[in-house]
Each structure stands twice: as C-alpha cells, then as structure tokens.
Design a protein around this motif. Structure first.
Motif, PDB file in Angstrom:
ATOM      1  N   VAL A  24      21.081  25.805  10.557  1.00 50.38           N
ATOM      2  CA  VAL A  24      20.752  24.364   9.960  1.00 50.38           C
ATOM      3  C   VAL A  24      19.149  24.215  10.141  1.00 50.38           C
ATOM      4  CG1 VAL A  24      23.068  23.504  10.266  1.00 50.38           C
ATOM      5  CG2 VAL A  24      21.236  23.085  12.012  1.00 50.38           C
ATOM      6  N   SER A  25      18.625  24.913  11.023  1.00 47.42           N
ATOM      7  CA  SER A  25      17.137  24.637  11.229  1.00 47.42           C
ATOM      8  C   SER A  25      16.198  24.976   9.983  1.00 47.42           C
ATOM      9  CB  SER A  25      16.648  25.471  12.651  1.00 47.42           C
ATOM     10  OG  SER A  25      17.024  24.964  13.596  1.00 47.42           O
ATOM     11  N   VAL A  26      16.822  26.236   9.131  1.00 46.29           N
ATOM     12  CA  VAL A  26      16.418  26.657   8.101  1.00 46.29           C
ATOM     13  C   VAL A  26      16.738  25.517   6.861  1.00 46.29           C
ATOM     14  CG1 VAL A  26      16.451  28.549   6.238  1.00 46.29           C
ATOM     15  CG2 VAL A  26      16.764  29.027   8.793  1.00 46.29           C
ATOM     16  N   GLY A  27      17.783  24.921   7.100  1.00 46.17           N
ATOM     17  CA  GLY A  27      18.006  23.831   6.203  1.00 46.17           C
ATOM     18  C   GLY A  27      17.070  22.573   6.319  1.00 46.17           C
ATOM     19  N   GLY A  28      16.637  22.535   7.641  1.00 46.52           N
ATOM     20  CA  GLY A  28      15.706  21.311   7.752  1.00 46.52           C
ATOM     21  C   GLY A  28      14.447  21.548   7.114  1.00 46.52           C
ATOM     22  N   LEU A  59       7.725  18.223  14.351  1.00 50.39           N
ATOM     23  CA  LEU A  59       9.086  18.830  14.308  1.00 50.39           C
ATOM     24  C   LEU A  59       9.753  18.607  15.495  1.00 50.39           C
ATOM     25  CD1 LEU A  59      10.818  20.888  12.890  1.00 50.39           C
ATOM     26  CD2 LEU A  59       9.498  22.820  14.179  1.00 50.39           C
ATOM     27  N   ALA A  60       9.142  18.545  16.634  1.00 47.98           N
ATOM     28  CA  ALA A  60      10.028  18.271  17.828  1.00 47.98           C
ATOM     29  C   ALA A  60      10.621  16.875  17.849  1.00 47.98           C
ATOM     30  CB  ALA A  60       9.170  18.480  18.983  1.00 47.98           C
ATOM     31  N   ARG A  61       9.719  15.976  17.231  1.00 45.39           N
ATOM     32  CA  ARG A  61      10.085  14.517  17.472  1.00 45.39           C
ATOM     33  C   ARG A  61      11.619  14.243  16.377  1.00 45.39           C
ATOM     34  NH1 ARG A  61       4.749  13.927  17.839  1.00 45.39           N
ATOM     35  NH2 ARG A  61       4.365  13.491  15.626  1.00 45.39           N
ATOM     36  N   THR A  62      11.309  15.064  15.030  1.00 49.73           N
ATOM     37  CA  THR A  62      12.287  14.879  14.161  1.00 49.73           C
ATOM     38  C   THR A  62      13.843  15.447  14.670  1.00 49.73           C
ATOM     39  OG1 THR A  62      10.808  14.796  12.524  1.00 49.73           O
ATOM     40  CG2 THR A  62      12.897  15.498  11.880  1.00 49.73           C
ATOM     41  N   SER A  63      13.524  16.740  15.346  1.00 46.30           N
ATOM     42  CA  SER A  63      14.731  17.545  15.805  1.00 46.30           C
ATOM     43  C   SER A  63      15.408  16.647  17.035  1.00 46.30           C
ATOM     44  CB  SER A  63      14.400  18.834  16.454  1.00 46.30           C
ATOM     45  OG  SER A  63      13.650  19.453  15.407  1.00 46.30           O
ATOM     46  N   THR A  64      14.564  15.914  17.728  1.00 42.40           N
ATOM     47  CA  THR A  64      14.823  15.190  18.949  1.00 42.40           C
ATOM     48  C   THR A  64      15.844  13.977  18.071  1.00 42.40           C
ATOM     49  OG1 THR A  64      13.217  15.730  20.445  1.00 42.40           O
ATOM     50  CG2 THR A  64      14.527  13.488  20.800  1.00 42.40           C
ATOM     51  N   TYR A  65      15.258  13.203  17.237  1.00 45.82           N
ATOM     52  CA  TYR A  65      15.906  12.396  16.735  1.00 45.82           C
ATOM     53  C   TYR A  65      17.470  12.724  15.915  1.00 45.82           C
ATOM     54  CZ  TYR A  65      17.339   8.663  12.967  1.00 45.82           C
ATOM     55  OH  TYR A  65      18.092   7.844  12.496  1.00 45.82           O
ATOM     56  N   GLU A 119      22.249  17.388   2.598  1.00 41.23           N
ATOM     57  CA  GLU A 119      22.647  18.384   1.655  1.00 41.23           C
ATOM     58  C   GLU A 119      22.117  19.920   2.134  1.00 41.23           C
ATOM     59  OE1 GLU A 119      22.182  21.213  -1.366  1.00 41.23           O
ATOM     60  OE2 GLU A 119      20.551  19.998  -0.993  1.00 41.23           O
ATOM     61  N   SER A 120      20.784  19.857   2.596  1.00 38.26           N
ATOM     62  CA  SER A 120      20.108  21.090   2.935  1.00 38.26           C
ATOM     63  C   SER A 120      20.759  21.753   4.266  1.00 38.26           C
ATOM     64  CB  SER A 120      18.655  20.935   3.261  1.00 38.26           C
ATOM     65  OG  SER A 120      18.147  20.781   2.065  1.00 38.26           O
ATOM     66  N   PHE A 121      21.174  20.808   5.138  1.00 40.61           N
ATOM     67  CA  PHE A 121      22.041  21.241   6.403  1.00 40.61           C
ATOM     68  C   PHE A 121      23.226  21.883   5.860  1.00 40.61           C
ATOM     69  CE2 PHE A 121      19.961  17.526   9.176  1.00 40.61           C
ATOM     70  CZ  PHE A 121      18.838  18.319   9.672  1.00 40.61           C
ATOM     71  N   LEU A 122      24.069  21.114   5.240  1.00 41.28           N
ATOM     72  CA  LEU A 122      25.214  21.754   4.847  1.00 41.28           C
ATOM     73  C   LEU A 122      25.270  23.074   4.084  1.00 41.28           C
ATOM     74  CD1 LEU A 122      28.526  21.442   4.605  1.00 41.28           C
ATOM     75  CD2 LEU A 122      28.012  19.982   2.480  1.00 41.28           C
ATOM     76  N   THR A 123      24.020  23.012   3.092  1.00 39.58           N
ATOM     77  CA  THR A 123      24.003  24.444   2.331  1.00 39.58           C
ATOM     78  C   THR A 123      23.681  25.754   3.352  1.00 39.58           C
ATOM     79  OG1 THR A 123      23.200  23.130   0.264  1.00 39.58           O
ATOM     80  CG2 THR A 123      22.413  25.566   0.799  1.00 39.58           C
ATOM     81  N   ALA A 124      22.653  25.201   4.259  1.00 42.90           N
ATOM     82  CA  ALA A 124      22.348  26.348   5.056  1.00 42.90           C
ATOM     83  C   ALA A 124      23.468  27.016   6.157  1.00 42.90           C
ATOM     84  CB  ALA A 124      20.958  26.057   5.933  1.00 42.90           C
ATOM     85  N   ALA A 125      24.284  25.833   6.475  1.00 39.47           N
ATOM     86  CA  ALA A 125      25.469  26.396   7.034  1.00 39.47           C
ATOM     87  C   ALA A 125      26.398  26.997   6.575  1.00 39.47           C
ATOM     88  CB  ALA A 125      26.152  25.191   7.940  1.00 39.47           C
ATOM     89  N   ARG A 126      26.819  26.704   5.251  1.00 41.26           N
ATOM     90  CA  ARG A 126      27.993  27.396   4.348  1.00 41.26           C
ATOM     91  C   ARG A 126      27.399  28.478   4.035  1.00 41.26           C
ATOM     92  NH1 ARG A 126      30.638  23.219   0.210  1.00 41.26           N
ATOM     93  NH2 ARG A 126      32.720  24.763   1.003  1.00 41.26           N
ATOM     94  N   ARG A 127      26.145  28.681   3.368  1.00 39.84           N
ATOM     95  CA  ARG A 127      25.440  30.192   3.150  1.00 39.84           C
ATOM     96  C   ARG A 127      25.341  30.827   4.233  1.00 39.84           C
ATOM     97  NH1 ARG A 127      21.821  29.649  -2.169  1.00 39.84           N
ATOM     98  NH2 ARG A 127      22.065  31.820  -2.027  1.00 39.84           N
TER      99      ARG A 127
END
Length: 273
Positions: A24-28, A59-65, A119-127
């Motif tokens: 999902v990081s790639v989706g981010g 990036l770190a702050r966004t990931s933490t959120y 949508e990007s998180f879901l797309t990356a996870a499914r693919r």
C-alpha cells in the motif's frame, strides 16, 4: 477510553486487511501523482508545504497520521483529525489560472485527496495479490468514509463503493489538467532527493523503480494527462511486477515492518500477528 477500544475499524475490518499489505506504500505514492493533477489541490500543496525542503519528514508525518487513524484508539484518531482540520483551516492558496484565492479545506479538494488516496491504497493492495470480493472492495470504501469525516467531509458526500468512485473520477476528469505545478510535482516525486548521499548509490535505482511502478499503476487517463505515451505491453508488465512485489513483501514477517501504531493496536487488543 477502554484499553480494548478497536478504534474506527478494528481487526475484522476490510481496512485492516488492506493496510496489512506492505505494498500500500506504493499506492500512497500513486495517490500523490493523482492529486497533483487537480490544479487547486496541487497549488495548495505548493504554496503551503515545505515538502521540497523536507520530503522524508513530510512522508513520515503523513504515514504516522494514516496509521494512527487506522490502528489508533477512537480518541487518538479523532485527535489526529482535529489537528489536521486545524492546520487546513488556516491555509489558503491562489489559483494561478484565475488569480482567485481559495481555502485549502474546500470540500471539493478534501474529497479529491481522500478518494485518490483510498482508491490508490485499494488498487495497490489488490494488484499486489490481496484477494477481495466485489462486496469487500465496496466495504473498504464504505469504511473509509469514517476517515473522510475526520478531515471535515460529510460522509454522505463521499463515494462509498467501487462504482461510485469510478463515477466520481469520470465526473472530475474535465476539471483535471497538467499545470506547471503538476509537472514540477510529478518530476519531484519521480526523482526525489535521497538522504545521506544515497542518491549516488543503487538505492537511486530502487527509488526510480518504485516511482515507475506507481506511475504504471495510474489509470490510463492520468498517464495521458501527464503526457506519457502508451507502451505496448506496459500494463501487463506493471501487473506482473506489482504482483511479484506484493508477494515478496508479504513474505517478510509482519512484525519486522509493521508500523508502531499497528504494534500498539495488536498489544492493546491482545492479538497476535
């Protein structure tokens, strides 16, 4: 707040299943390319953020959120949302095309950022190999209306299914374009500065590979807006690489790479990985 509080979602949610996938990081990253295609959204970032001076800190702050909202207690998630709303409420930007000043917390902009992200998180996870039924994919979007509410959106105005998200993108497409800000942001995302002199090491090649994968996962209309030519077989190669990377990352023990927020949630709920 009870120590057993599962937070906004909990371990039985589709959200936890999706975000357990490291890819999902790639989706981010993919979501940032999409967000940059909205002229006002990208202007708001360019005129208010120091991401160019501190990309890895941002990036770190966004990931933490994100991980706090997903795995934190209800109180922690709501507190994180209040903090984001307070920051956004003080920000304005100027639309370079019209000269009009606007608030960055306008619902249209908040909705665009929210949808492109989930949508990007879901797309990356499914693919990347996560198997979800159509109903489970819809459930993920429905669950994510809770995170939309945290940033100030009315959940009733947020697309909550696969079909609704597709309709939303079709509705938004006429208002999207490649601006100077979009192009600059896209270039920065593709070749970001790497810390500790790593830009002169093989890490640069890995970084470019991740960026290429995120770009390859973009919808065709987004790649066209970026002016990228269609390449025969590119979609198939992207699918193969995404599936390979997803399976490779899934083979890494989750306790090695899980976020601190997830680790605390597992301990709080008395769960094992």
């Amino acid at each position: 707040m009870s120590e057993s509080d599962p937070g906004l979602f909990g371990p039985d949610s589709i959200t936890w299943r999706v975000h357990r996938e490291p890819i999902v990081s790639v989706g981010g990253l993919r979501s940032l390319y999409l967000q940059a295609l909205h002229p006002r959204a990208v202007a708001g970032v360019e005129q208010n953020s120091r991401y160019r001076q501190d990309p890895w800190g941002r990036l770190a702050r966004t990931s933490t959120y994100v991980t706090t909202v997903i795995y934190g207690t209800t109180e922690e998630a709501e507190r994180a949302g209040r903090r984001v709303r307070a920051i956004h409420s003080r920000m304005t930007a100027v639309d370079r095309r019209t000269g009009e000043r606007f608030r960055v917390d306008e619902p249209e902009l908040l909705r665009w950022v929210h949808i492109t992200e989930v949508e990007s998180f879901l797309t990356a996870a499914r693919r990347g190999g996560l198997r979800l039924t159509a109903a489970e994919a819809d459930a993920y979007y429905a669950e994510q209306t809770r995170t939309a509410a945290l940033v100030g959106l009315d959940p009733a105005t947020v697309p909550d299914s696969v079909a609704a998200v597709e309709d939303y993108y079709a509705e938004m497409l006429p208002s999207l374009e490649l601006t100077v800000d979009s192009a600059a942001t896209g270039l920065f995302l593709t070749v970001p500065p790497l810390p500790y002199g790593l830009g002169l090491t093989p890490v640069r090649g890995f970084s470019l590979g991740v960026s290429a994968l995120a770009i390859g996962l973009l919808p065709g209309w987004a790649r066209r807006l970026y002016g990228l030519p269609p390449l025969p077989g590119a979609d198939g190669l992207t699918s193969m690489n995404t599936l390979f990377l997803g399976r490779l990352l899934r083979s890494v023990p989750i306790e090695w790479i899980q976020s601190p927020a997830r680790k605390r949630a597992m301990e709080r709920l008395g769960l094992r990985n």
